[in-house]
Write a protein that holds these residues in place. Structure first.
Motif, PDB file in Angstrom:
ATOM      1  N   ALA A  64     -14.402   2.778  23.323  1.00 54.98           N
ATOM      2  CA  ALA A  64     -15.698   2.641  22.640  1.00 54.98           C
ATOM      3  C   ALA A  64     -16.833   3.300  23.421  1.00 54.98           C
ATOM      4  N   GLY A  65     -16.579   4.487  23.955  1.00 56.79           N
ATOM      5  CA  GLY A  65     -17.611   5.228  24.665  1.00 56.79           C
ATOM      6  C   GLY A  65     -17.820   4.804  26.107  1.00 56.79           C
ATOM      7  N   GLN A  66     -17.149   3.749  26.551  1.00 53.99           N
ATOM      8  CA  GLN A  66     -17.264   3.305  27.937  1.00 53.99           C
ATOM      9  C   GLN A  66     -16.091   3.866  28.733  1.00 53.99           C
ATOM     10  N   GLN A  67     -16.415   4.515  29.850  1.00 58.76           N
ATOM     11  CA  GLN A  67     -15.387   5.093  30.704  1.00 58.76           C
ATOM     12  C   GLN A  67     -15.298   4.331  32.006  1.00 58.76           C
ATOM     13  N   ILE A  68     -14.046   4.147  32.472  1.00 64.93           N
ATOM     14  CA  ILE A  68     -13.806   3.557  33.776  1.00 64.93           C
ATOM     15  C   ILE A  68     -12.856   4.463  34.545  1.00 64.93           C
ATOM     16  N   GLU A  69     -12.989   4.454  35.858  1.00 65.99           N
ATOM     17  CA  GLU A  69     -12.074   5.212  36.712  1.00 65.99           C
ATOM     18  C   GLU A  69     -11.343   4.223  37.609  1.00 65.99           C
ATOM     19  N   VAL A  70     -10.017   4.342  37.651  1.00 67.90           N
ATOM     20  CA  VAL A  70      -9.198   3.448  38.456  1.00 67.90           C
ATOM     21  C   VAL A  70      -9.247   3.908  39.912  1.00 67.90           C
ATOM     22  N   VAL A  71      -9.585   2.958  40.807  1.00 68.73           N
ATOM     23  CA  VAL A  71      -9.718   3.243  42.235  1.00 68.73           C
ATOM     24  C   VAL A  71      -8.915   2.189  42.996  1.00 68.73           C
ATOM     25  N   THR A  72      -8.137   2.610  44.000  1.00 65.58           N
ATOM     26  CA  THR A  72      -7.410   1.627  44.801  1.00 65.58           C
ATOM     27  C   THR A  72      -8.278   1.155  45.954  1.00 65.58           C
ATOM     28  N   GLY A  73      -8.006  -0.058  46.408  1.00 67.45           N
ATOM     29  CA  GLY A  73      -8.742  -0.616  47.535  1.00 67.45           C
ATOM     30  C   GLY A  73      -9.816  -1.577  47.079  1.00 67.45           C
ATOM     31  N   GLU A  74     -10.399  -2.237  48.052  1.00 66.36           N
ATOM     32  CA  GLU A  74     -11.434  -3.226  47.785  1.00 66.36           C
ATOM     33  C   GLU A  74     -12.772  -2.549  47.515  1.00 66.36           C
ATOM     34  N   ALA A  75     -13.538  -3.130  46.622  1.00 66.91           N
ATOM     35  CA  ALA A  75     -14.886  -2.630  46.354  1.00 66.91           C
ATOM     36  C   ALA A  75     -15.769  -2.947  47.551  1.00 66.91           C
ATOM     37  N   GLU A  76     -16.645  -2.036  47.893  1.00 64.89           N
ATOM     38  CA  GLU A  76     -17.588  -2.290  48.977  1.00 64.89           C
ATOM     39  C   GLU A  76     -18.758  -3.084  48.424  1.00 64.89           C
ATOM     40  N   ILE A  77     -19.122  -4.136  49.141  1.00 69.42           N
ATOM     41  CA  ILE A  77     -20.250  -4.951  48.716  1.00 69.42           C
ATOM     42  C   ILE A  77     -21.197  -5.129  49.888  1.00 69.42           C
ATOM     43  N   ASP A  78     -22.449  -5.286  49.577  1.00 69.84           N
ATOM     44  CA  ASP A  78     -23.447  -5.554  50.604  1.00 69.84           C
ATOM     45  C   ASP A  78     -23.508  -7.061  50.816  1.00 69.84           C
ATOM     46  N   VAL A  79     -23.269  -7.480  52.053  1.00 68.45           N
ATOM     47  CA  VAL A  79     -23.332  -8.892  52.402  1.00 68.45           C
ATOM     48  C   VAL A  79     -24.531  -9.084  53.318  1.00 68.45           C
ATOM     49  N   PRO A  80     -25.481  -9.916  52.918  1.00 70.51           N
ATOM     50  CA  PRO A  80     -26.648 -10.120  53.778  1.00 70.51           C
ATOM     51  C   PRO A  80     -26.234 -10.842  55.062  1.00 70.51           C
ATOM     52  N   PRO A  81     -26.911 -10.562  56.152  1.00 74.53           N
ATOM     53  CA  PRO A  81     -26.569 -11.240  57.402  1.00 74.53           C
ATOM     54  C   PRO A  81     -26.916 -12.721  57.325  1.00 74.53           C
ATOM     55  N   VAL A  82     -26.172 -13.521  58.076  1.00 66.94           N
ATOM     56  CA  VAL A  82     -26.435 -14.962  58.135  1.00 66.94           C
ATOM     57  C   VAL A  82     -27.677 -15.172  58.986  1.00 66.94           C
ATOM     58  N   THR A  83     -28.618 -15.936  58.468  1.00 69.47           N
ATOM     59  CA  THR A  83     -29.882 -16.120  59.182  1.00 69.47           C
ATOM     60  C   THR A  83     -30.039 -17.525  59.743  1.00 69.47           C
ATOM     61  N   THR A  84     -29.091 -18.417  59.457  1.00 68.05           N
ATOM     62  CA  THR A  84     -29.177 -19.769  59.995  1.00 68.05           C
ATOM     63  C   THR A  84     -27.948 -20.046  60.843  1.00 68.05           C
ATOM     64  N   ALA A  85     -28.123 -20.811  61.883  1.00 73.31           N
ATOM     65  CA  ALA A  85     -27.019 -21.176  62.759  1.00 73.31           C
ATOM     66  C   ALA A  85     -26.174 -22.250  62.089  1.00 73.31           C
ATOM     67  N   PRO A  86     -24.858 -22.277  62.343  1.00 73.83           N
ATOM     68  CA  PRO A  86     -23.988 -23.279  61.705  1.00 73.83           C
ATOM     69  C   PRO A  86     -24.453 -24.712  61.927  1.00 73.83           C
ATOM     70  N   GLU A  87     -25.049 -25.021  63.085  1.00 74.93           N
ATOM     71  CA  GLU A  87     -25.484 -26.394  63.319  1.00 74.93           C
ATOM     72  C   GLU A  87     -26.594 -26.811  62.355  1.00 74.93           C
ATOM     73  N   ASP A  88     -27.297 -25.848  61.789  1.00 74.86           N
ATOM     74  CA  ASP A  88     -28.344 -26.172  60.828  1.00 74.86           C
ATOM     75  C   ASP A  88     -27.787 -26.821  59.566  1.00 74.86           C
ATOM     76  N   PHE A  89     -26.521 -26.575  59.261  1.00 71.22           N
ATOM     77  CA  PHE A  89     -25.945 -27.104  58.038  1.00 71.22           C
ATOM     78  C   PHE A  89     -25.680 -28.603  58.134  1.00 71.22           C
ATOM     79  N   ALA A  90     -25.546 -29.139  59.329  1.00 72.18           N
ATOM     80  CA  ALA A  90     -25.280 -30.566  59.491  1.00 72.18           C
ATOM     81  C   ALA A  90     -26.563 -31.381  59.559  1.00 72.18           C
ATOM     82  N   SER A  91     -27.697 -30.738  59.691  1.00 72.65           N
ATOM     83  CA  SER A  91     -28.945 -31.479  59.784  1.00 72.65           C
ATOM     84  C   SER A  91     -29.351 -32.021  58.419  1.00 72.65           C
TER      85      SER A  91
END
Length: 110
Positions: A64-91
């Motif tokens: 239906a007019g939509q084209q896709i291309e098959v690619v092997t491997g994982e898609a690259e994604i932007d992951v933001p850096p962690v800005t809080t320390a793990p101990e902050d989650f227990a507070s």
């Protein structure tokens, strides 16, 4: 025409019906079967009517007019850096609530 949207697969090939579902071009297997049997899907410019046809990396699939291309491997994604320390989650959270920690789910040994 715009360039094909990449669809990432883990293996060297994928069945056509599965690819259409993975790419979001159809909602389910029944819909994939219908559009493929009706000849509405093309692979590398040629109509394909076999739902189980193996589609390899580099192939261009169109529906239906939509084209896709098959690619092997994982898609690259932007992951933001962690800005809080793990101990902050227990507070305590605002309002006196405390977030769960792994220790909350440990079962005592018998």
């Amino acid at each position: 025409m715009t360039s094909p949207e990449p669809v990432h697969i883990r293996d060297e090939s994928i069945r056509l019906g599965q690819l259409l579902k993975l790419a979001g071009l159809v909602e389910d297997g029944a819909m994939a079967r219908e559009v493929i049997a009706a000849g509405r899907v093309s692979v590398d410019g040629a109509p394909e009517t076999r739902r189980g046809a193996q589609i390899s990396a580099g192939s261009i699939v169109e529906l239906a007019g939509q084209q896709i291309e098959v690619v092997t491997g994982e898609a690259e994604i932007d992951v933001p850096p962690v800005t809080t320390a793990p101990e902050d989650f227990a507070s305590p959270a605002p309002g006196g609530l405390r977030l769960s920690t792994p220790e909350d789910f440990r079962v005592p040994a018998p």
